[in-house]
Design a protein around this motif. Structure first.
Motif, PDB file in Angstrom:
ATOM      1  N   ALA A  38       0.982  -1.383  -0.200  1.00  0.00           N
ATOM      2  CA  ALA A  38       0.278  -0.270   0.385  1.00  0.00           C
ATOM      3  C   ALA A  38       0.828   0.800  -0.191  1.00  0.00           C
ATOM      4  O   ALA A  38       1.962   1.049   0.358  1.00  0.00           O
ATOM      5  N   ARG A  39       0.219   2.682  -0.655  1.00  0.00           N
ATOM      6  CA  ARG A  39       1.031   3.712  -0.642  1.00  0.00           C
ATOM      7  C   ARG A  39       1.014   4.125   0.630  1.00  0.00           C
ATOM      8  O   ARG A  39       0.540   4.292   1.283  1.00  0.00           O
ATOM      9  N   PRO A  40       2.552   4.324   0.789  1.00  0.00           N
ATOM     10  CA  PRO A  40       2.256   4.827   1.958  1.00  0.00           C
ATOM     11  C   PRO A  40       1.801   6.217   2.599  1.00  0.00           C
ATOM     12  O   PRO A  40       2.778   6.914   1.260  1.00  0.00           O
ATOM     13  N   SER A  41       1.210   7.066   3.720  1.00  0.00           N
ATOM     14  CA  SER A  41       1.055   7.921   3.082  1.00  0.00           C
ATOM     15  C   SER A  41       2.219   9.354   3.496  1.00  0.00           C
ATOM     16  O   SER A  41       3.265   9.061   4.120  1.00  0.00           O
ATOM     17  N   GLY A  42       2.346  10.054   2.249  1.00  0.00           N
ATOM     18  CA  GLY A  42       3.219  11.486   2.186  1.00  0.00           C
ATOM     19  C   GLY A  42       4.298  10.469   1.086  1.00  0.00           C
ATOM     20  O   GLY A  42       5.011  11.880   0.504  1.00  0.00           O
ATOM     21  N   LEU A  43       4.182   9.431   0.584  1.00  0.00           N
ATOM     22  CA  LEU A  43       4.473   9.342  -0.471  1.00  0.00           C
ATOM     23  C   LEU A  43       4.001   9.417  -1.828  1.00  0.00           C
ATOM     24  O   LEU A  43       2.895   9.900  -2.177  1.00  0.00           O
ATOM     25  N   PHE A  44       5.435  10.109  -3.055  1.00  0.00           N
ATOM     26  CA  PHE A  44       4.511  10.348  -4.178  1.00  0.00           C
ATOM     27  C   PHE A  44       4.573   8.778  -5.446  1.00  0.00           C
ATOM     28  O   PHE A  44       5.639   8.426  -4.537  1.00  0.00           O
ATOM     29  N   GLY A  45       3.646   8.757  -5.560  1.00  0.00           N
ATOM     30  CA  GLY A  45       3.732   8.336  -6.733  1.00  0.00           C
ATOM     31  C   GLY A  45       2.513   6.857  -6.765  1.00  0.00           C
ATOM     32  O   GLY A  45       2.500   6.054  -4.760  1.00  0.00           O
ATOM     33  N   SER A  46       2.088   5.263  -7.580  1.00  0.00           N
ATOM     34  CA  SER A  46       0.518   4.769  -6.635  1.00  0.00           C
ATOM     35  C   SER A  46       1.685   3.637  -7.042  1.00  0.00           C
ATOM     36  O   SER A  46       0.683   2.481  -6.960  1.00  0.00           O
ATOM     37  N   THR A  47       2.860   3.776  -7.211  1.00  0.00           N
ATOM     38  CA  THR A  47       3.446   1.940  -7.974  1.00  0.00           C
ATOM     39  C   THR A  47       4.164   1.773  -6.763  1.00  0.00           C
ATOM     40  O   THR A  47       4.960   2.544  -5.536  1.00  0.00           O
ATOM     41  N   ASP A  48       4.774  -0.160  -6.769  1.00  0.00           N
ATOM     42  CA  ASP A  48       5.521  -0.807  -5.609  1.00  0.00           C
ATOM     43  C   ASP A  48       5.979  -0.056  -5.588  1.00  0.00           C
ATOM     44  O   ASP A  48       7.691   0.142  -6.414  1.00  0.00           O
ATOM     45  N   PRO A  49       6.430   0.980  -3.967  1.00  0.00           N
ATOM     46  CA  PRO A  49       7.901   1.970  -4.302  1.00  0.00           C
ATOM     47  C   PRO A  49       9.364   1.124  -3.296  1.00  0.00           C
ATOM     48  O   PRO A  49      10.316   1.485  -3.433  1.00  0.00           O
ATOM     49  N   THR A  50       8.748  -0.632  -3.298  1.00  0.00           N
ATOM     50  CA  THR A  50      10.216  -1.642  -3.372  1.00  0.00           C
ATOM     51  C   THR A  50      11.556  -0.846  -3.601  1.00  0.00           C
ATOM     52  O   THR A  50      12.524  -1.283  -3.051  1.00  0.00           O
ATOM     53  N   TYR A  51      11.534  -1.046  -4.800  1.00  0.00           N
ATOM     54  CA  TYR A  51      12.918  -0.765  -5.456  1.00  0.00           C
ATOM     55  C   TYR A  51      13.277   1.167  -6.005  1.00  0.00           C
ATOM     56  O   TYR A  51      14.338   1.581  -6.122  1.00  0.00           O
ATOM     57  N   ASP A  52      12.574   1.818  -5.889  1.00  0.00           N
ATOM     58  CA  ASP A  52      12.784   3.453  -5.978  1.00  0.00           C
ATOM     59  C   ASP A  52      11.518   4.090  -4.698  1.00  0.00           C
ATOM     60  O   ASP A  52      11.988   5.578  -5.137  1.00  0.00           O
ATOM     61  N   GLY A  53      11.071   4.240  -3.639  1.00  0.00           N
ATOM     62  CA  GLY A  53      10.896   4.864  -3.128  1.00  0.00           C
ATOM     63  C   GLY A  53      11.627   5.872  -2.878  1.00  0.00           C
ATOM     64  O   GLY A  53      10.763   7.204  -3.504  1.00  0.00           O
ATOM     65  N   VAL A  54      13.144   6.107  -2.736  1.00  0.00           N
ATOM     66  CA  VAL A  54      12.732   6.777  -1.665  1.00  0.00           C
ATOM     67  C   VAL A  54      14.110   7.722  -2.696  1.00  0.00           C
ATOM     68  O   VAL A  54      13.796   8.994  -3.070  1.00  0.00           O
ATOM     69  N   TRP A  55      14.043   6.901  -4.489  1.00  0.00           N
ATOM     70  CA  TRP A  55      14.461   7.949  -5.945  1.00  0.00           C
ATOM     71  C   TRP A  55      14.016   8.811  -5.808  1.00  0.00           C
ATOM     72  O   TRP A  55      14.185   9.623  -6.023  1.00  0.00           O
ATOM     73  N   ARG A  56      12.298   8.487  -6.171  1.00  0.00           N
ATOM     74  CA  ARG A  56      11.534   9.044  -6.703  1.00  0.00           C
ATOM     75  C   ARG A  56      10.942  10.066  -5.419  1.00  0.00           C
ATOM     76  O   ARG A  56      10.497  11.260  -6.307  1.00  0.00           O
TER      77      ARG A  56
END
Length: 413
Positions: A38-56
């Protein structure tokens, strides 16, 4: 995920053991949505952040700051909450409340991207200071960095760390290991004009030590060679006159050679093609955006116009599919060339980016105390102007310490 990380992510997956998802995302789009994440609150983007959450997230915050917006405190808080106690960042930590341990896959790219973003926003000296301390602790003996700590140096990772150092006002040339700086590492990864590489940068040497041209790495290497990061100010007008031959080049010459390679490669198509192994012959939008930034950074604005126009005409569908990092890359390309990101091929990149995450603090609105603290511009790059504040990527006002020599490049960085 920004394609600037393509080669690094592919290399890292061999260690992490998750090749399929990163390989798909590196092609220029974010990882596929996962119903289990699930997209965490405050995170940009709606896709799985496993590999690029901090980057994006880092690119999104930096892009908003670059266009004069104050990112939401929830978005900034999500990023700072991802940091490990030792200062490093992983691509994504699902449970940021749990302490990082030996199994936490921290990496240089995520860490350096976060430094560029938080450095630009200001007010995060403790977080950025710890992050840079960690980056220095994993610097390789050749002066560069690999994607994973201890991995062989590559152009992409070394370049994003250079951007992080410059974001905090640290001269990359002064950050050394065994007497070698990041600039030494970059120069070793540039190819000769009379080789198959034609002056481009390689990602890494192959098993036999041979360097092969890599457009993704070249865009990164040219920008970093000019002492800049994701947010790049245009350099003084510089005419590309071909690959410089005649003596062993310094980094300024290597950057010029790399820029010449990019311009030559895009001369017919106006875009770069996908460099992913096994990928079909298709445009690489993210790499093309990075190449526009690189050409603008060295002052080859004339050569940047054709690929920029191609992006304005063709990148909308790619950006909509790929998400926040893609919008950020296009905003960076627009900024570097003096193009209005709110009218990029008829599209408002700023509004489209905002729609992928928490909305920025409205102009004139009263921010909460935490938002005011987060949005203070305390870094030395504050006076560089709203458009390429490279506070996150590279304070243009801080000299790189070498002269752009030869071929009309005699300007101090």
């Amino acid at each position: 995920m920004s394609v600037r990380r393509t080669a690094a992510v592919l290399a890292a997956t061999a260690v992490i053991g998750a090749v399929a998802a990163p390989a798909a995302s590196a092609a220029g789009s974010s990882p596929s949505p996962s119903p289990s994440v699930a997209r965490p609150s405050g995170l940009f983007g709606s896709t799985d952040p496993t590999y690029d959450g901090v980057w994006r997230q880092s690119l999104a915050l930096l892009a908003q700051h670059t266009v004069g917006q104050s990112p939401a405190s929830s978005a900034i808080g999500w990023l700072t909450g991802q940091q490990c106690a030792n200062g490093a960042f992983a691509a994504y930590r699902a449970d940021a409340s749990a302490a990082c341990d030996a199994k936490t896959q921290v990496d240089t790219n995520s860490t350096a991207a976060a430094v560029q973003a938080l450095g630009a926003l200001g007010g995060h000296d403790d977080a950025t200071g710890k992050a840079v301390t960690w980056l220095k602790s994993v610097q390789n003996k050749d002066g560069g960095w690999g994607y994973m700590p201890g991995g062989p140096s590559d152009t992409n990772s070394t370049s994003v760390v250079i951007g992080a150092l410059k974001a905090l006002g640290t001269k990359p040339a002064s950050v050394t290991k065994d007497g070698k700086s990041p600039y030494d590492a970059l120069l070793k990864l540039s190819t000769a004009c009379d080789s198959e590489g034609e002056g481009a940068f390689a990602y890494q040497p192959d098993k036999k030590g041979k360097l092969a041209a890599n457009a993704d790495a070249t865009a990164a290497g040219v920008t970093a060679g000019m002492g800049q990061g994701f947010v790049a100010e245009p350099g003084k007008t510089f005419d590309l006159t071909g690959c410089h031959v005649g003596y062993e080049p310094d980094l300024a010459d290597a950057a010029g050679n790399g820029a010449n390679y990019l311009a030559k490669t895009m001369a017919k198509t106006s875009y770069l093609k996908s460099a992913l192994p096994g990928a079909k012959d298709q445009p690489d939008y993210g790499n093309t955006a990075d190449a526009v930034v690189a050409l603008a950074a060295i002052g080859a604005t004339k050569d940047a116009q054709k690929p920029l126009a191609w992006l304005e005409k063709n990148s909308a569908d790619w950006a909509a599919k790929s998400g926040p990092a893609a919008y950020a890359q296009l905003i960076f390309a627009a900024h570097a060339t003096g193009t209005d990101p709110r009218d990029f091929g008829g599209k408002d990149l700023v509004a489209q980016l905002a729609a992928t995450g928490p909305g920025p603090v409205a102009a004139g609105a009263t921010a909460s105390p935490s938002e005011k603290k987060n949005d203070e511009k305390k870094d030395d790059g504050d006076g560089l102007g709203v458009w390429w504040i490279i506070g996150v990527g590279l304070v243009a006002g801080i000299g790189i310490g070498f002269l752009i020599s030869g071929r009309n490049k005699k300007q101090q960085l």
